[in-house]
Design a protein around this motif. Structure first.
Motif, short mmCIF file in Angstrom:
data_model
loop_
_atom_site.label_atom_id
_atom_site.label_comp_id
_atom_site.label_asym_id
_atom_site.label_seq_id
_atom_site.Cartn_x
_atom_site.Cartn_y
_atom_site.Cartn_z
N PRO A 198 0.83 -1.22 0.00
CA PRO A 198 0.00 0.00 0.00
C PRO A 198 0.86 1.27 0.00
CG PRO A 198 -0.85 -1.57 1.60
CD PRO A 198 0.47 -2.11 1.11
N GLU A 199 1.97 1.25 0.73
CA GLU A 199 2.84 2.42 0.78
C GLU A 199 3.40 2.77 -0.59
OE1 GLU A 199 3.18 -0.24 2.82
OE2 GLU A 199 2.85 0.56 4.83
N SER A 200 3.82 1.74 -1.34
CA SER A 200 4.37 2.01 -2.68
C SER A 200 3.28 2.48 -3.63
CB SER A 200 5.12 0.80 -3.23
OG SER A 200 4.30 -0.32 -3.33
N GLU A 201 2.06 2.00 -3.45
CA GLU A 201 0.94 2.48 -4.27
C GLU A 201 0.66 3.96 -3.99
OE1 GLU A 201 -1.97 2.48 -7.16
OE2 GLU A 201 -0.54 0.87 -6.75
N TRP A 202 0.64 4.35 -2.71
CA TRP A 202 0.45 5.77 -2.36
C TRP A 202 1.59 6.61 -2.93
CZ3 TRP A 202 -4.05 7.34 -1.48
CH2 TRP A 202 -4.95 6.66 -0.67
N TYR A 203 2.80 6.12 -2.80
CA TYR A 203 3.95 6.86 -3.30
C TYR A 203 3.84 7.07 -4.82
CZ TYR A 203 8.78 8.40 -3.75
OH TYR A 203 9.90 9.13 -4.01
N LYS A 204 3.42 6.03 -5.53
CA LYS A 204 3.23 6.14 -6.98
C LYS A 204 2.16 7.19 -7.30
CE LYS A 204 1.57 3.49 -10.91
NZ LYS A 204 0.93 2.23 -11.33
N LEU A 205 1.05 7.16 -6.57
CA LEU A 205 -0.01 8.15 -6.80
C LEU A 205 0.47 9.57 -6.52
CD1 LEU A 205 -3.03 6.24 -5.22
CD2 LEU A 205 -2.67 6.73 -7.65
N ILE A 206 1.27 9.74 -5.48
CA ILE A 206 1.82 11.06 -5.15
C ILE A 206 2.72 11.54 -6.29
CG2 ILE A 206 3.41 12.28 -3.61
CD1 ILE A 206 2.23 10.46 -1.33
N LYS A 207 3.58 10.66 -6.79
CA LYS A 207 4.48 11.02 -7.90
C LYS A 207 3.68 11.41 -9.14
CE LYS A 207 8.70 10.56 -6.44
NZ LYS A 207 9.57 11.72 -6.35
N GLU A 208 2.66 10.64 -9.48
CA GLU A 208 1.82 10.94 -10.64
C GLU A 208 1.11 12.29 -10.47
OE1 GLU A 208 -0.83 7.61 -11.05
OE2 GLU A 208 0.77 6.27 -11.74
N ALA A 209 0.59 12.53 -9.30
CA ALA A 209 -0.11 13.79 -9.04
C ALA A 209 0.84 14.97 -9.11
CB ALA A 209 -0.82 13.74 -7.69
N GLN A 210 2.06 14.79 -8.66
CA GLN A 210 3.05 15.87 -8.76
C GLN A 210 3.32 16.21 -10.22
OE1 GLN A 210 6.10 16.20 -5.22
NE2 GLN A 210 6.12 14.11 -6.01
N GLN A 211 3.42 15.19 -11.06
CA GLN A 211 3.65 15.44 -12.49
C GLN A 211 2.48 16.19 -13.11
OE1 GLN A 211 4.48 11.49 -13.98
NE2 GLN A 211 6.68 11.91 -14.01
N LEU A 212 1.27 15.80 -12.75
CA LEU A 212 0.08 16.45 -13.31
C LEU A 212 -0.11 17.86 -12.79
CD1 LEU A 212 -2.49 13.51 -13.13
CD2 LEU A 212 -1.48 14.50 -15.19
#
Length: 149
Positions: A10-24
């Protein structure tokens, strides 16, 4: 295949979502802020009723920061304000509370920890950066919510 993929934790999934949102969104937060946000999102995933608290009362009861329990409670207030304003702004509005009010309490909660004398457990500099970047983090969470809609 339907394009659905998951991360190993779950932590890596949240981290991935955070990274994607930062790009957007165009935001780029430091690693300690990203890690704090990831841990906060992961922590509150299992708490379905966190918004049932009356945040202002929780804040006022613990704002003196006389104990480690008070500091923890104020951190929870800041975290809840951040998540509510960023992920669930409609819940705030439905309770006839302005987002500006929730943002103000959340920022003040983080600022209180940043300037507290009780430094046994908390990174004051991190909480000062959370205070300074509250609105940006709220916007980042809004992008996270919208990218999965």
């Amino acid at each position: 295949m339907n394009g659905f993929s998951t991360e190993p934790t779950p932590e890596s999934e949240w981290y991935k979502l955070i990274k994607e949102a930062q790009q957007l969104s165009g935001y780029h937060f430091e690693d300690p802020i990203q890690n704090y946000l990831m841990l906060t999102l992961n922590h509150y995933t299992s708490l379905c009723d966190f918004s049932s608290n009356i945040i202002a009362i929780d804040y006022l009861e613990h704002v003196k920061l006389e104990s480690q329990q008070d500091v923890h409670a104020i951190r929870d207030v800041g975290d809840q304000c951040l998540l509510l304003s960023g992920l669930f702004p409609q819940r705030v509005i439905q309770k006839n509370v302005s987002l500006h009010y929730v943002v103000g309490i959340g920022k003040q909660a983080y600022h209180s920890i940043a300037t507290a004398q009780h430094r046994e457990k908390y990174d004051n500099a991190l909480f000062y950066r959370l205070y300074e970047n509250f609105v940006g983090l709220m916007d980042l969470l809004h992008h996270m919510r919208n990218q999965r809609s």
